[in-house]
Design a protein around this motif. Structure first.
Motif, PDB file in Angstrom:
ATOM      1  N   ALA A  27       0.837  -1.207   0.000  1.00 48.97           N
ATOM      2  CA  ALA A  27       0.000   0.000   0.000  1.00 48.97           C
ATOM      3  C   ALA A  27       0.867   1.250   0.000  1.00 48.97           C
ATOM      4  N   LEU A  28       1.969   1.221   0.748  1.00 50.90           N
ATOM      5  CA  LEU A  28       2.878   2.367   0.768  1.00 50.90           C
ATOM      6  C   LEU A  28       3.519   2.578  -0.606  1.00 50.90           C
ATOM      7  N   ILE A  51       7.225   9.340   6.543  1.00 52.39           N
ATOM      8  CA  ILE A  51       7.061   7.989   6.024  1.00 52.39           C
ATOM      9  C   ILE A  51       7.967   6.976   6.712  1.00 52.39           C
ATOM     10  N   LYS A  52       9.169   7.347   7.085  1.00 47.19           N
ATOM     11  CA  LYS A  52      10.058   6.371   7.714  1.00 47.19           C
ATOM     12  C   LYS A  52       9.682   6.093   9.167  1.00 47.19           C
ATOM     13  N   TYR A  53       8.790   6.931   9.730  1.00 46.40           N
ATOM     14  CA  TYR A  53       8.325   6.721  11.104  1.00 46.40           C
ATOM     15  C   TYR A  53       7.007   5.954  11.157  1.00 46.40           C
ATOM     16  N   LYS A  54       6.427   5.667   9.999  1.00 43.06           N
ATOM     17  CA  LYS A  54       5.177   4.919   9.891  1.00 43.06           C
ATOM     18  C   LYS A  54       4.102   5.465  10.842  1.00 43.06           C
ATOM     19  N   PRO A  55       3.630   6.666  10.599  1.00 48.93           N
ATOM     20  CA  PRO A  55       2.640   7.260  11.506  1.00 48.93           C
ATOM     21  C   PRO A  55       1.263   6.625  11.359  1.00 48.93           C
ATOM     22  N   ASN A  56       0.507   6.645  12.438  1.00 45.41           N
ATOM     23  CA  ASN A  56      -0.919   6.333  12.382  1.00 45.41           C
ATOM     24  C   ASN A  56      -1.659   7.665  12.304  1.00 45.41           C
ATOM     25  N   THR A  57      -2.642   7.736  11.382  1.00 46.97           N
ATOM     26  CA  THR A  57      -3.261   9.011  11.045  1.00 46.97           C
ATOM     27  C   THR A  57      -4.754   9.016  11.339  1.00 46.97           C
ATOM     28  N   VAL A  58      -5.228  10.118  11.907  1.00 45.32           N
ATOM     29  CA  VAL A  58      -6.661  10.317  12.132  1.00 45.32           C
ATOM     30  C   VAL A  58      -7.276  10.892  10.854  1.00 45.32           C
ATOM     31  N   ALA A  59      -8.335  10.239  10.355  1.00 45.92           N
ATOM     32  CA  ALA A  59      -8.981  10.687   9.118  1.00 45.92           C
ATOM     33  C   ALA A  59     -10.496  10.697   9.304  1.00 45.92           C
ATOM     34  N   ALA A  60     -11.186  11.453   8.459  1.00 45.91           N
ATOM     35  CA  ALA A  60     -12.643  11.573   8.551  1.00 45.91           C
ATOM     36  C   ALA A  60     -13.317  10.220   8.335  1.00 45.91           C
ATOM     37  N   ARG A  61     -14.292   9.926   9.178  1.00 48.79           N
ATOM     38  CA  ARG A  61     -14.996   8.646   9.102  1.00 48.79           C
ATOM     39  C   ARG A  61     -15.694   8.447   7.762  1.00 48.79           C
TER      40      ARG A  61
END
Length: 638
Positions: free
Chosen positions: A253-254, A302-312
């Motif tokens: 996916a990345l 990208i190298k830290y692989k963040p988890n992201t909050v996105a609109a439902r």
């Protein structure tokens, strides 16, 4: 007008066809066949001889009867199927019944297209199956297949349910016809055996079938409960799951995301400045001028692989939701309390991860910082982890909220820097933290553009879509009269006309740029609301909810009228076939979200109320009015 005319022509055509078929079925010798279904005064051999003596006419009569048992929910299917088997044998009998079911299914589909949910009352039945959950099931075809075997469920009800899912006709007719074949086979086969097998074998099989049907009927609650458990197990959950695992990223996916970014942003010159190395657990706060900020900020992290909050909203689509989860995103119902999201955020931080979010929680309307909910600052304060900031400039002009596409010649600059350490957050007063976060998220892309006099935007349709954020004419003061054409902006009421150059400034007009125009109309609306204690914004709307099948973001659920005033937002109208009166108190409203020229929306837990007004240019006005009314209710405006 043309749609209404077409609808009435379709209705008239359908009525004529049905009346004609009924007349044929009840005319001449055909009447004798129909009569035997209710009187049963002919022996099997006599009935077969009667039907076969009619030749093609007899086959057509049974076909029509098979069609009617689909359309008329009170007519059982088995008698027609058995009689077809008696008269024409297994092969021709099945063909007759299948053609009849095919025609009946088609008629149900046409009726739903013409009348919508109004005809659902006709098929009401005391069946304890959660049809709403079936809509979101991942095994819907299998469930529809099972329903055809259950007693007390008319074929027509199953067809109507599947048609109500907005299924395209080819898929609808193939599935509903194929699923009915096994039950048709049993019925027609029973009729065939009556004529060909010994009466003892026929009686035994008949008794077995009757017993099975009786057991299914008397234990139908247990059967329905089993089906419901299967439905719940394979249900598509719109929005995501609790406690999303930290750093659940897919390499594939990345890779796809990188390819798409490189292809899609080929018109954008992107500059990244990373000042500090990110160390988790931490929160990364980003400003939000463009939809593609997730891509710009994601590249920085990208190298830290963040988890992201996105609109439902984006998680209502199954495939899109799957991709976003594999990229490390999870859903949030914007501007309302969302415990699922809170648990996910806490899970990321407790496991030492990097949590990325856009605290403004919506796209900027005119390319500058808007505001942040106090609850977001409270969460940052409570977590006591390091805080980083990504300042993005130029992203708004590369693809504005109202724009049609990415602008050629766009420049985007993103700077990642550390704002506070975990120790600083822990020791800091709330007000000081709030002040620091807001100060470091401030941006204004018009001011940034002034510092880069060599940047130009080459799109030929640079003004297209501006009518979706400029709702009041500065010359005649009329609303919803602004239109655009390529780079021109004009009023259809008074003839005001201007255009924008390749730096988003008006060539000749009442304002320097559209941001000044927007601010002016907001001040006008604010004065209007303050001066009128009874101010109310009212408009006819189409109501949409989250997609049930996961193939789209939203689905149409009803229509009615929305009213926004100092008390809150009210919707009166239909919702999935029922009359409703829904009220959202101003205490629970922070802002109404809006899509430029598309909708205004509000979440209720995991469900979205997505309203499309008659004139979609008004969506921005609903957003602005909600912000003013909210600030009035909290005493921020005197």
């Amino acid at each position: 007008m043309q749609e209404r005319k077409f609808k009435w022509i379709s209705i008239l055509t359908t009525v004529v066809i049905v009346v004609g078929l009924l007349a044929f079925a009840l005319s001449g010798e055909n009447a004798k066949i129909v009569k035997t279904l209710f009187e049963g005064n002919l022996e099997e051999g006599e009935f077969a001889e009667l039907v076969q003596s009619l030749g093609t006419r007899g086959a057509i009569t049974l076909t029509i009867l098979s069609m009617l048992q689909v359309v008329m929910a009170f007519l059982p299917a088995e008698p027609v199927q058995v009689l077809s088997g008696i008269s024409y044998g297994l092969g021709w009998g099945m063909l007759i019944c299948i053609i009849g079911v095919f025609l009946g299914n088609t008629l149900i589909y046409l009726c739903y297209k013409l009348f919508g949910n109004k005809i659902t009352k006709y098929f009401k039945s005391n069946i304890d199956i959660d049809f709403d959950k079936i809509r979101s099931s991942k095994r819907i075809a299998f469930i529809v297949f099972i329903l055809y075997f259950l007693p007390a469920i008319p074929y027509g009800l199953i067809c109507l349910f599947y048609a109500s899912m907005k299924t395209k006709y080819p898929r609808y007719i193939i599935l509903t016809t194929l699923c009915s074949i096994p039950s048709i086979f049993l019925g027609v086969g029973m009729g065939e055996m009556v004529m060909s097998a010994s009466w003892i074998l026929t009686l035994v099989i008949f008794c077995v079938i009757v017993i099975l049907i009786a057991l299914l009927y008397f234990y139908r609650k247990a059967v329905f409960a089993t089906i419901n458990r299967f439905i719940y197990k394979h249900q598509h959950i719109a929005g995501g799951k609790l406690a999303f695992p930290v750093q659940k990223h897919s390499r594939f996916a990345l890779f796809i995301a990188r390819v798409v970014m490189r292809f899609h942003f080929s018109r954008v010159k992107y500059k990244l400045n990373v000042k500090d190395k990110v160390q988790g657990p931490c929160m990364v706060l980003c400003n939000h001028g463009s939809f593609y900020d997730f891509c710009y900020c994601g590249k920085a992290l990208i190298k830290y692989k963040p988890n992201t909050v996105a609109a439902r909203l984006y998680f209502y689509h199954k495939k899109l939701a799957t991709l976003m989860r594999r990229l490390g995103a999870f859903p949030k119902s914007m501007f309302v309390t969302d415990l699922e999201n809170v648990k996910n955020c806490m899970s990321v931080l407790k496991k030492g991860g990097t949590l990325m979010m856009m605290p403004e929680a919506r796209l900027s309307t005119v390319g500058k910082f808007e505001d942040v909910q106090e609850s977001t600052i409270k969460f940052i304060h409570k977590m006591k982890v390091a805080v980083y900031v990504i300042n993005v400039n130029g992203s708004y002009f590369s693809k504005p909220k109202w724009g049609d596409k990415v602008r050629k010649g766009a420049h985007v600059e993103a700077t990642l820097s550390k704002l506070y350490s975990a120790e600083e957050v822990e020791s800091m007063q709330f007000d000081k933290l709030k002040e620091g976060v807001i100060a470091n998220l401030q941006y204004n892309d018009f001011h940034w553009l002034e510092s880069h006099p060599d940047y130009v935007y080459k799109s030929k349709t640079l003004a297209k879509g501006l009518e979706n954020i400029l709702f009041r004419c500065p010359h005649c003061k009329k609303e919803l009269t602004i239109q655009t054409d390529k780079r021109e902006v004009f009023c259809t009421e008074c003839g005001l006309k201007t255009s924008i150059n390749d730096r988003y400034a008006f060539v000749d007009g009442p304002f320097n740029n559209f941001a000044d125009w927007y601010d002016w109309q907001c001040e006008c609306l604010k004065k209007e609301i303050i001066d009128n204690p009874d101010y109310a914004l009212t408009e006819k709307v189409v109501l949409c909810h989250s997609s049930l099948d996961g193939k789209h973001l939203v689905r149409e659920a009803g229509e009615g009228v929305c009213t926004l005033n100092r008390e809150g937002l009210t919707y009166k109208g239909t919702d999935d076939g029922e009359q409703v009166d829904v009220f959202f108190s101003m205490d629970g409203i922070y802002r109404l979200l809006f899509g430029a020229g598309e909708d205004f929306e509000i979440y209720q837990e995991k469900e979205i109320y997505y309203f499309r007004p008659e004139d979609r240019r008004s969506c921005v006005k609903w957003y602005v009015a909600s912000a003013i009314l909210k600030d009035l209710s909290e005493g921020k405006i005197k």
